[in-house]
Design a protein around this motif. Structure first.
Motif, PDB file in Angstrom:
ATOM      1  N   HIS A 108       0.828  -1.199   0.000  1.00 44.11           N
ATOM      2  CA  HIS A 108       0.000   0.000   0.000  1.00 44.11           C
ATOM      3  C   HIS A 108       0.869   1.258   0.000  1.00 44.11           C
ATOM      4  CE1 HIS A 108      -3.692  -2.237   1.044  1.00 44.11           C
ATOM      5  NE2 HIS A 108      -2.862  -3.027   1.712  1.00 44.11           N
ATOM      6  N   LEU A 109       0.273   2.352  -0.469  1.00 44.16           N
ATOM      7  CA  LEU A 109       0.927   3.655  -0.401  1.00 44.16           C
ATOM      8  C   LEU A 109       0.829   4.162   1.029  1.00 44.16           C
ATOM      9  CD1 LEU A 109       2.213   6.091  -1.848  1.00 44.16           C
ATOM     10  CD2 LEU A 109      -0.114   6.933  -2.243  1.00 44.16           C
ATOM     11  N   ARG A 110       1.973   4.561   1.582  1.00 41.71           N
ATOM     12  CA  ARG A 110       2.002   5.074   2.953  1.00 41.71           C
ATOM     13  C   ARG A 110       1.350   6.455   2.994  1.00 41.71           C
ATOM     14  NH1 ARG A 110       5.698   3.341   6.381  1.00 41.71           N
ATOM     15  NH2 ARG A 110       7.144   2.911   4.675  1.00 41.71           N
ATOM     16  N   SER A 111       0.501   6.666   3.989  1.00 39.33           N
ATOM     17  CA  SER A 111      -0.132   7.956   4.208  1.00 39.33           C
ATOM     18  C   SER A 111      -0.127   8.202   5.709  1.00 39.33           C
ATOM     19  CB  SER A 111      -1.567   7.951   3.672  1.00 39.33           C
ATOM     20  OG  SER A 111      -2.192   9.177   3.960  1.00 39.33           O
ATOM     21  N   GLY A 112       0.792   9.035   6.161  1.00 45.26           N
ATOM     22  CA  GLY A 112       0.947   9.240   7.598  1.00 45.26           C
ATOM     23  C   GLY A 112       1.420   7.951   8.233  1.00 45.26           C
ATOM     24  N   SER A 113       0.662   7.453   9.214  1.00 47.43           N
ATOM     25  CA  SER A 113       1.030   6.186   9.854  1.00 47.43           C
ATOM     26  C   SER A 113       0.195   5.024   9.318  1.00 47.43           C
ATOM     27  CB  SER A 113       0.857   6.290  11.373  1.00 47.43           C
ATOM     28  OG  SER A 113      -0.506   6.534  11.669  1.00 47.43           O
ATOM     29  N   TYR A 126       0.294  -3.820   7.646  1.00 46.94           N
ATOM     30  CA  TYR A 126       0.333  -3.540   6.218  1.00 46.94           C
ATOM     31  C   TYR A 126       1.752  -3.415   5.698  1.00 46.94           C
ATOM     32  CZ  TYR A 126      -4.627  -2.808   6.582  1.00 46.94           C
ATOM     33  OH  TYR A 126      -5.953  -3.012   6.804  1.00 46.94           O
ATOM     34  N   ARG A 127       1.897  -3.784   4.450  1.00 52.21           N
ATOM     35  CA  ARG A 127       3.150  -3.561   3.730  1.00 52.21           C
ATOM     36  C   ARG A 127       3.023  -2.175   3.110  1.00 52.21           C
ATOM     37  NH1 ARG A 127       3.875  -8.059  -0.369  1.00 52.21           N
ATOM     38  NH2 ARG A 127       6.045  -7.384  -0.349  1.00 52.21           N
ATOM     39  N   LEU A 128       3.849  -1.223   3.554  1.00 48.18           N
ATOM     40  CA  LEU A 128       3.726   0.177   3.155  1.00 48.18           C
ATOM     41  C   LEU A 128       4.995   0.672   2.476  1.00 48.18           C
ATOM     42  CD1 LEU A 128       2.215   1.541   6.491  1.00 48.18           C
ATOM     43  CD2 LEU A 128       0.974   1.024   4.385  1.00 48.18           C
ATOM     44  N   THR A 129       4.821   1.585   1.515  1.00 45.71           N
ATOM     45  CA  THR A 129       5.959   2.208   0.861  1.00 45.71           C
ATOM     46  C   THR A 129       5.592   3.609   0.396  1.00 45.71           C
ATOM     47  OG1 THR A 129       7.639   1.958  -0.870  1.00 45.71           O
ATOM     48  CG2 THR A 129       5.402   1.321  -1.447  1.00 45.71           C
ATOM     49  N   ASP A 130       6.605   4.417   0.182  1.00 48.70           N
ATOM     50  CA  ASP A 130       6.427   5.743  -0.411  1.00 48.70           C
ATOM     51  C   ASP A 130       6.735   5.711  -1.910  1.00 48.70           C
ATOM     52  OD1 ASP A 130       5.819   6.965   2.062  1.00 48.70           O
ATOM     53  OD2 ASP A 130       7.949   7.044   2.552  1.00 48.70           O
ATOM     54  N   ASP A 131       7.259   4.594  -2.392  1.00 51.82           N
ATOM     55  CA  ASP A 131       7.662   4.447  -3.793  1.00 51.82           C
ATOM     56  C   ASP A 131       6.472   3.981  -4.630  1.00 51.82           C
ATOM     57  OD1 ASP A 131       8.709   3.785  -6.253  1.00 51.82           O
ATOM     58  OD2 ASP A 131      10.362   2.588  -5.453  1.00 51.82           O
ATOM     59  N   PRO A 132       5.925   4.841  -5.494  1.00 52.50           N
ATOM     60  CA  PRO A 132       4.766   4.453  -6.306  1.00 52.50           C
ATOM     61  C   PRO A 132       5.044   3.267  -7.232  1.00 52.50           C
ATOM     62  CG  PRO A 132       5.186   6.813  -6.489  1.00 52.50           C
ATOM     63  CD  PRO A 132       6.325   6.222  -5.724  1.00 52.50           C
ATOM     64  N   GLY A 133       6.287   3.017  -7.559  1.00 53.22           N
ATOM     65  CA  GLY A 133       6.634   1.907  -8.427  1.00 53.22           C
ATOM     66  C   GLY A 133       6.501   0.539  -7.772  1.00 53.22           C
ATOM     67  N   LEU A 134       6.409   0.492  -6.452  1.00 54.14           N
ATOM     68  CA  LEU A 134       6.310  -0.783  -5.737  1.00 54.14           C
ATOM     69  C   LEU A 134       4.890  -1.123  -5.308  1.00 54.14           C
ATOM     70  CD1 LEU A 134       9.453  -0.554  -3.414  1.00 54.14           C
ATOM     71  CD2 LEU A 134       9.250  -1.636  -5.668  1.00 54.14           C
ATOM     72  N   ILE A 135       3.970  -0.187  -5.465  1.00 46.57           N
ATOM     73  CA  ILE A 135       2.602  -0.360  -4.971  1.00 46.57           C
ATOM     74  C   ILE A 135       1.826  -1.312  -5.876  1.00 46.57           C
ATOM     75  CG2 ILE A 135       0.417   0.840  -4.541  1.00 46.57           C
ATOM     76  CD1 ILE A 135       2.183   3.340  -4.003  1.00 46.57           C
ATOM     77  N   ASP A 136       1.076  -2.245  -5.259  1.00 47.35           N
ATOM     78  CA  ASP A 136       0.198  -3.103  -6.046  1.00 47.35           C
ATOM     79  C   ASP A 136      -1.211  -3.215  -5.457  1.00 47.35           C
ATOM     80  OD1 ASP A 136       1.007  -4.737  -3.942  1.00 47.35           O
ATOM     81  OD2 ASP A 136       2.059  -6.138  -5.215  1.00 47.35           O
ATOM     82  N   CYS A 137      -1.563  -2.360  -4.516  1.00 53.07           N
ATOM     83  CA  CYS A 137      -2.930  -2.273  -4.010  1.00 53.07           C
ATOM     84  C   CYS A 137      -3.744  -1.475  -5.037  1.00 53.07           C
ATOM     85  CB  CYS A 137      -2.960  -1.571  -2.655  1.00 53.07           C
ATOM     86  SG  CYS A 137      -4.596  -1.037  -2.130  1.00 53.07           S
ATOM     87  N   PRO A 138      -4.815  -2.058  -5.593  1.00 52.61           N
ATOM     88  CA  PRO A 138      -5.579  -1.342  -6.623  1.00 52.61           C
ATOM     89  C   PRO A 138      -6.108   0.022  -6.157  1.00 52.61           C
ATOM     90  CG  PRO A 138      -6.255  -3.644  -6.527  1.00 52.61           C
ATOM     91  CD  PRO A 138      -5.328  -3.402  -5.370  1.00 52.61           C
ATOM     92  N   ALA A 139      -6.599   0.104  -4.918  1.00 53.09           N
ATOM     93  CA  ALA A 139      -7.135   1.375  -4.413  1.00 53.09           C
ATOM     94  C   ALA A 139      -6.031   2.418  -4.275  1.00 53.09           C
ATOM     95  CB  ALA A 139      -7.840   1.159  -3.088  1.00 53.09           C
ATOM     96  N   CYS A 140      -4.861   2.003  -3.807  1.00 50.46           N
ATOM     97  CA  CYS A 140      -3.742   2.944  -3.677  1.00 50.46           C
ATOM     98  C   CYS A 140      -3.222   3.369  -5.045  1.00 50.46           C
ATOM     99  CB  CYS A 140      -2.625   2.318  -2.852  1.00 50.46           C
ATOM    100  SG  CYS A 140      -3.004   2.111  -1.108  1.00 50.46           S
ATOM    101  N   LEU A 141      -3.245   2.455  -6.004  1.00 49.87           N
ATOM    102  CA  LEU A 141      -2.779   2.791  -7.357  1.00 49.87           C
ATOM    103  C   LEU A 141      -3.648   3.872  -7.977  1.00 49.87           C
ATOM    104  CD1 LEU A 141      -1.827  -0.693  -8.824  1.00 49.87           C
ATOM    105  CD2 LEU A 141      -0.290   1.254  -8.444  1.00 49.87           C
ATOM    106  N   THR A 142      -4.955   3.837  -7.741  1.00 50.61           N
ATOM    107  CA  THR A 142      -5.826   4.864  -8.308  1.00 50.61           C
ATOM    108  C   THR A 142      -5.560   6.218  -7.655  1.00 50.61           C
ATOM    109  OG1 THR A 142      -7.619   4.354  -6.763  1.00 50.61           O
ATOM    110  CG2 THR A 142      -7.660   3.244  -8.908  1.00 50.61           C
ATOM    111  N   ARG A 143      -5.114   6.212  -6.414  1.00 47.13           N
ATOM    112  CA  ARG A 143      -4.789   7.474  -5.738  1.00 47.13           C
ATOM    113  C   ARG A 143      -3.486   8.056  -6.273  1.00 47.13           C
ATOM    114  NH1 ARG A 143      -7.514   8.440  -0.438  1.00 47.13           N
ATOM    115  NH2 ARG A 143      -5.985  10.088  -0.386  1.00 47.13           N
ATOM    116  N   THR A 144      -2.543   7.211  -6.694  1.00 46.31           N
ATOM    117  CA  THR A 144      -1.281   7.731  -7.228  1.00 46.31           C
ATOM    118  C   THR A 144      -1.456   8.211  -8.655  1.00 46.31           C
ATOM    119  OG1 THR A 144      -0.551   5.536  -7.972  1.00 46.31           O
ATOM    120  CG2 THR A 144       0.152   6.251  -5.779  1.00 46.31           C
ATOM    121  N   ASP A 145      -2.482   7.687  -9.365  1.00 45.73           N
ATOM    122  CA  ASP A 145      -2.739   8.113 -10.740  1.00 45.73           C
ATOM    123  C   ASP A 145      -3.435   9.454 -10.798  1.00 45.73           C
ATOM    124  OD1 ASP A 145      -1.621   5.799 -11.640  1.00 45.73           O
ATOM    125  OD2 ASP A 145      -3.522   4.739 -11.878  1.00 45.73           O
ATOM    126  N   ALA A 146      -4.099   9.835  -9.724  1.00 44.85           N
ATOM    127  CA  ALA A 146      -4.879  11.087  -9.712  1.00 44.85           C
ATOM    128  C   ALA A 146      -3.999  12.297  -9.680  1.00 44.85           C
ATOM    129  CB  ALA A 146      -5.819  11.096  -8.514  1.00 44.85           C
TER     130      ALA A 146
END
Length: 146
Positions: A108-113, A126-146
């Motif tokens: 998932h994309l890290r957001s705060g804690s 949760y498995r969290l990262t700040d790197d958009p290239g490593l994210i594979d959560c569909p909901a988090c991916l749509t947030r990085t595309d926005a």
């Protein structure tokens, strides 16, 4: 290969494998490892799964096909299942043939804690990262595309 000659794919797999790691002070009691399992144990398991290792149940134990002869594998797998770091995947490979294997939980994309997708569950680590290239959560991916 030396440690300086790792491919980008291997470096990404290593980063993905450690995406669950938290400092002890930041880890709620419900999501701490138990039974002497460590972050490194979980990272090794996740790394092997993401590199294609098959981890399958055999009775009440878990076994890795083709490697990692660790007498503590079942304990590590059970902890990772409890915390949501890996998931059991059931697939039908033929008529009346079912195979259960482990898959790594999405990153998932890290957001705060927490996570950007707000998939908050107090018992999940949760498995969290700040790197958009490593994210594979569909909901988090749509947030990085926005």
């Amino acid at each position: 290969m030396t440690d300086l000659d790792l491919s980008q794919r291997e470096l990404d797999l290593i980063a993905r494998a450690g995406a669950h790691c938290l400092a002890d002070k930041d880890t709620p009691d419900a999501t701490r490892f138990r039974d002497h399992v460590t972050d490194l144990d979980a990272a090794r398991l996740i790394h092997r799964i993401e590199r294609g290792a098959l981890v399958v149940p055999a009775g009440r134990a878990w076994h890795m096909i083709g490697g990692w002869d660790d007498i503590h594998l079942t304990r590590i797998v059970n902890e990772c299942l409890r915390l949501g770091l890996v998931e059991a995947s059931v697939g039908h490979t033929g008529r009346d043939i079912v195979r259960t294997t482990l898959i790594a939980a999405p990153i998932h994309l890290r957001s705060g804690s927490g996570t950007a997708c707000a998939a908050a569950d107090s018992g999940t680590r949760y498995r969290l990262t700040d790197d958009p290239g490593l994210i594979d959560c569909p909901a988090c991916l749509t947030r990085t595309d926005a």
